[in-house]
Motif scaffolding. Sequence first.
Motif, short mmCIF file in Angstrom:
data_model
loop_
_atom_site.label_atom_id
_atom_site.label_comp_id
_atom_site.label_asym_id
_atom_site.label_seq_id
_atom_site.Cartn_x
_atom_site.Cartn_y
_atom_site.Cartn_z
N GLU A 12 28.52 -8.60 -0.60
CA GLU A 12 28.54 -9.45 -1.79
C GLU A 12 27.37 -10.45 -1.75
OE1 GLU A 12 31.57 -12.24 -4.41
OE2 GLU A 12 32.25 -11.50 -2.46
N GLY A 16 24.26 -10.58 -4.36
CA GLY A 16 23.89 -11.83 -5.03
C GLY A 16 22.42 -12.16 -4.85
N LYS A 19 20.48 -9.90 -7.18
CA LYS A 19 20.58 -10.35 -8.58
C LYS A 19 19.72 -11.58 -8.81
CE LYS A 19 25.24 -8.97 -10.03
NZ LYS A 19 26.54 -9.52 -10.46
N GLU A 20 19.78 -12.52 -7.86
CA GLU A 20 18.99 -13.74 -8.00
C GLU A 20 17.49 -13.41 -8.03
OE1 GLU A 20 18.24 -18.07 -5.88
OE2 GLU A 20 19.53 -16.62 -4.88
N GLU A 30 20.38 -16.19 -16.59
CA GLU A 30 21.78 -15.79 -16.50
C GLU A 30 22.01 -14.89 -15.29
OE1 GLU A 30 25.03 -13.26 -19.06
OE2 GLU A 30 23.55 -14.44 -20.18
N LEU A 31 21.13 -13.92 -15.08
CA LEU A 31 21.25 -13.03 -13.94
C LEU A 31 21.02 -13.80 -12.63
CD1 LEU A 31 21.77 -10.13 -13.02
CD2 LEU A 31 19.31 -9.71 -13.24
N GLU A 32 20.08 -14.70 -12.66
CA GLU A 32 19.82 -15.53 -11.48
C GLU A 32 21.07 -16.36 -11.12
OE1 GLU A 32 16.67 -18.99 -10.08
OE2 GLU A 32 16.26 -17.87 -11.92
N GLU A 34 24.18 -15.62 -11.90
CA GLU A 34 25.21 -14.70 -11.39
C GLU A 34 24.98 -14.42 -9.91
OE1 GLU A 34 25.88 -10.97 -13.41
OE2 GLU A 34 25.67 -11.93 -15.37
N GLY A 35 23.73 -14.23 -9.54
CA GLY A 35 23.39 -13.97 -8.14
C GLY A 35 23.77 -15.14 -7.25
N GLY A 37 26.03 -17.31 -7.90
CA GLY A 37 27.49 -17.35 -7.89
C GLY A 37 28.08 -16.35 -6.91
N ASP A 38 27.52 -15.15 -6.88
CA ASP A 38 27.98 -14.13 -5.93
C ASP A 38 27.78 -14.60 -4.49
OD1 ASP A 38 28.66 -12.46 -8.02
OD2 ASP A 38 26.93 -11.13 -7.78
N SER A 41 30.34 -17.29 -3.67
CA SER A 41 31.66 -16.68 -3.50
C SER A 41 31.78 -16.06 -2.11
CB SER A 41 31.89 -15.62 -4.58
OG SER A 41 33.08 -14.93 -4.36
#
Length: 64
Positions: A12, A16, A19-20, A30-32, A34-35, A37-38, A41
């Motif tokens: 995970e 992330g 994605k970042e 937005e994708l950055e 999300e990355g 955030g992953d 998490s």
Amino acid sequence: MGIADKASNKAEDLKGQGKEGVGKATNDPELEGEGKGDQASASLKGAGEKIKDAGKDIKDGFTK
């Protein structure tokens, strides 16, 4: 912490990071996000597993 949990958290985190990186490269905030955030998490899950392990170690220390 089980090996499967460690592997899942690491996967995970790496997802992330990917994605970042793609978000930064494509100027997609937005994708950055999300990355990031992953990654957060995965970090929290890892911390939770370490707390569970510490609790188990303490319990095992009392039962020996």
